[in-house]
Design a protein around this motif. Structure first.
Motif, short mmCIF file in Angstrom:
data_model
loop_
_atom_site.label_atom_id
_atom_site.label_comp_id
_atom_site.label_asym_id
_atom_site.label_seq_id
_atom_site.Cartn_x
_atom_site.Cartn_y
_atom_site.Cartn_z
N PRO A 1 38.16 60.03 41.80
CA PRO A 1 37.24 60.01 42.21
C PRO A 1 36.65 58.44 42.04
CG PRO A 1 37.54 61.67 41.30
CD PRO A 1 38.66 61.42 41.02
N SER A 2 36.59 57.96 41.03
CA SER A 2 35.87 56.52 40.60
C SER A 2 37.33 55.41 41.76
CB SER A 2 36.55 55.86 39.27
OG SER A 2 37.44 56.17 38.87
N ILE A 3 38.00 55.80 41.58
CA ILE A 3 38.87 55.15 42.69
C ILE A 3 38.70 54.74 44.07
CG2 ILE A 3 41.32 53.84 43.20
CD1 ILE A 3 40.90 53.59 40.04
N ASN A 4 38.65 56.23 44.41
CA ASN A 4 38.12 56.66 45.81
C ASN A 4 37.18 55.82 46.09
OD1 ASN A 4 39.85 57.64 48.09
ND2 ASN A 4 39.32 59.30 46.89
N GLN A 5 35.63 55.49 44.64
CA GLN A 5 34.20 55.16 45.19
C GLN A 5 34.87 53.62 45.09
OE1 GLN A 5 31.61 54.70 41.53
NE2 GLN A 5 30.35 55.80 43.06
N LYS B 1 28.71 49.34 37.21
CA LYS B 1 29.91 49.87 38.37
C LYS B 1 31.05 49.33 37.92
CE LYS B 1 28.38 52.75 40.46
NZ LYS B 1 28.97 54.82 40.13
N VAL B 2 30.85 47.55 38.55
CA VAL B 2 32.38 46.84 38.56
C VAL B 2 33.06 47.25 37.32
CG1 VAL B 2 33.31 44.59 39.59
CG2 VAL B 2 31.70 45.43 40.01
N GLU B 3 32.52 47.17 36.20
CA GLU B 3 33.23 47.24 35.11
C GLU B 3 33.56 49.11 35.08
OE1 GLU B 3 34.06 45.53 32.87
OE2 GLU B 3 32.19 43.88 31.95
N TYR B 4 32.81 49.74 35.56
CA TYR B 4 33.76 51.20 35.71
C TYR B 4 34.69 51.24 36.36
CZ TYR B 4 33.46 56.52 36.54
OH TYR B 4 34.29 57.42 36.88
N TRP B 5 34.57 50.63 37.57
CA TRP B 5 36.03 50.79 38.45
C TRP B 5 36.75 49.88 38.00
CZ3 TRP B 5 32.38 48.79 42.55
CH2 TRP B 5 31.96 50.16 43.86
N LYS B 6 36.93 48.63 36.75
CA LYS B 6 37.94 48.16 36.83
C LYS B 6 39.07 49.27 35.67
CE LYS B 6 36.38 44.37 33.86
NZ LYS B 6 37.24 44.76 32.86
N LYS B 7 37.34 49.67 34.54
CA LYS B 7 37.63 50.79 33.30
C LYS B 7 38.96 51.42 33.95
CE LYS B 7 34.45 48.75 30.31
NZ LYS B 7 33.60 49.68 29.58
N SER B 8 38.36 52.19 35.34
CA SER B 8 39.74 53.28 35.79
C SER B 8 40.54 53.07 36.41
CB SER B 8 38.77 53.75 37.17
OG SER B 8 37.56 54.24 36.66
N ILE B 9 40.81 51.60 37.50
CA ILE B 9 42.17 50.96 37.09
C ILE B 9 42.87 51.02 36.16
CG2 ILE B 9 43.35 48.95 38.02
CD1 ILE B 9 40.95 48.30 40.00
N THR C 1 34.87 40.47 43.21
CA THR C 1 35.33 41.03 41.95
C THR C 1 35.89 42.57 42.48
OG1 THR C 1 33.60 39.63 40.27
CG2 THR C 1 35.23 41.97 39.44
N THR C 2 34.98 42.92 43.28
CA THR C 2 35.55 44.14 43.82
C THR C 2 37.03 44.60 44.69
OG1 THR C 2 33.03 45.92 43.72
CG2 THR C 2 35.07 46.64 45.23
N VAL C 3 36.85 43.33 46.01
CA VAL C 3 37.47 43.27 46.53
C VAL C 3 39.21 43.07 45.94
CG1 VAL C 3 38.33 41.69 48.19
CG2 VAL C 3 36.53 42.60 48.34
N LEU C 4 38.83 41.70 44.49
CA LEU C 4 40.25 41.38 43.47
C LEU C 4 40.66 42.87 43.34
CD1 LEU C 4 42.02 39.61 43.27
CD2 LEU C 4 39.61 38.77 41.44
N ALA C 5 39.84 43.75 42.81
CA ALA C 5 40.12 45.06 41.82
C ALA C 5 40.98 46.04 42.29
CB ALA C 5 39.16 45.44 41.35
N HIS C 6 40.48 46.04 44.15
CA HIS C 6 41.58 46.55 45.58
C HIS C 6 42.64 45.84 44.82
CE1 HIS C 6 42.62 48.40 49.08
NE2 HIS C 6 42.35 49.28 48.33
#
Length: 202
Positions: free
Chosen positions: A145-149, A181-189, A44-49
């Motif tokens: 910052p969250s996108i970089n993470q 954490k993955v949900e947080y990154w998704k929301k940041s996107i 999911t993290t790879v697909l988010a990017h």
């Protein structure tokens, strides 16, 4: 055009939700999850990017052809560069584009260039936004910052199989990852895309 870009983004975003739903369907109980179930979150993290990169490329494909020469001078003429960098080209290089309009040549060159471009940190995202006259506002900077993470974690997943740097007693060989954490990154996107889109909504 923005509607088409967002249609594609929304479809990709739904895929992220589907993967998270899949993880939730077989992840119950407490404690550290086994690596094979956490791999769904890594995917999911790879697909988010990829979802963010695809959105940015489509945005650039739309807006870069409308920019002045200073914003596109770094883009090579289609077929005239082997390393993806802008170089001087001869009249003969235009033979391959005979019959095309100047607009066609510019669009084709930008398309080819973007096909090789990746966004490895937020400084590259900021540069891309500046190239299409999108200001990097305080709101956007606050999301970076969250996108970089996320990008850093995606790099570790793709290039190191998410191996942990510290190995020993009490440490796992594979980094742990949480759905929070993955949900947080998704929301940041989602927030980043929203902030960028404000520049194109009347």
């Amino acid at each position: 055009m923005l509607e088409d870009i967002m249609f594609t983004f929304d479809k990709n975003f739904l895929r992220l939700n589907n993967l998270i739903g899949l993880y939730q369907s077989f992840s119950t109980g407490r404690g550290r999850r086994p690596t094979n179930s956490l791999d769904v979150l890594r995917a999911t993290t790879v697909l988010a990017h990829s979802t963010l990169e695809d959105y940015l490329r489509n945005l650039l494909m739309w807006r870069l052809p409308l920019q002045n020469k200073d914003k596109i001078n770094h883009i090579p003429l289609a077929g005239a560069s082997e390393n993806g960098r802008a170089t001087k080209f001869t009249l003969g290089d235009l033979v391959a584009h005979r019959g095309k309009t100047i607009d066609n040549i510019i669009s084709t060159s930008i398309h080819d260039y973007l096909g090789m471009q990746s966004f490895n940190d937020t400084s590259e995202i900021a540069a891309a936004l500046s190239s299409i006259s999108v200001p990097v506002t305080l709101e956007i900077q606050g999301i970076f910052p969250s996108i970089n993470q996320m990008i850093t974690r995606r790099h570790n997943i793709v290039h190191r199989a998410d191996r942990a740097d510290t190995i020993g007693r009490g440490h796992h060989k594979i980094k742990s990852i949480s759905i929070q954490k993955v949900e947080y990154w998704k929301k940041s996107i989602d927030k980043l895309v929203f902030e960028i889109n404000q520049n194109f909504i009347n």
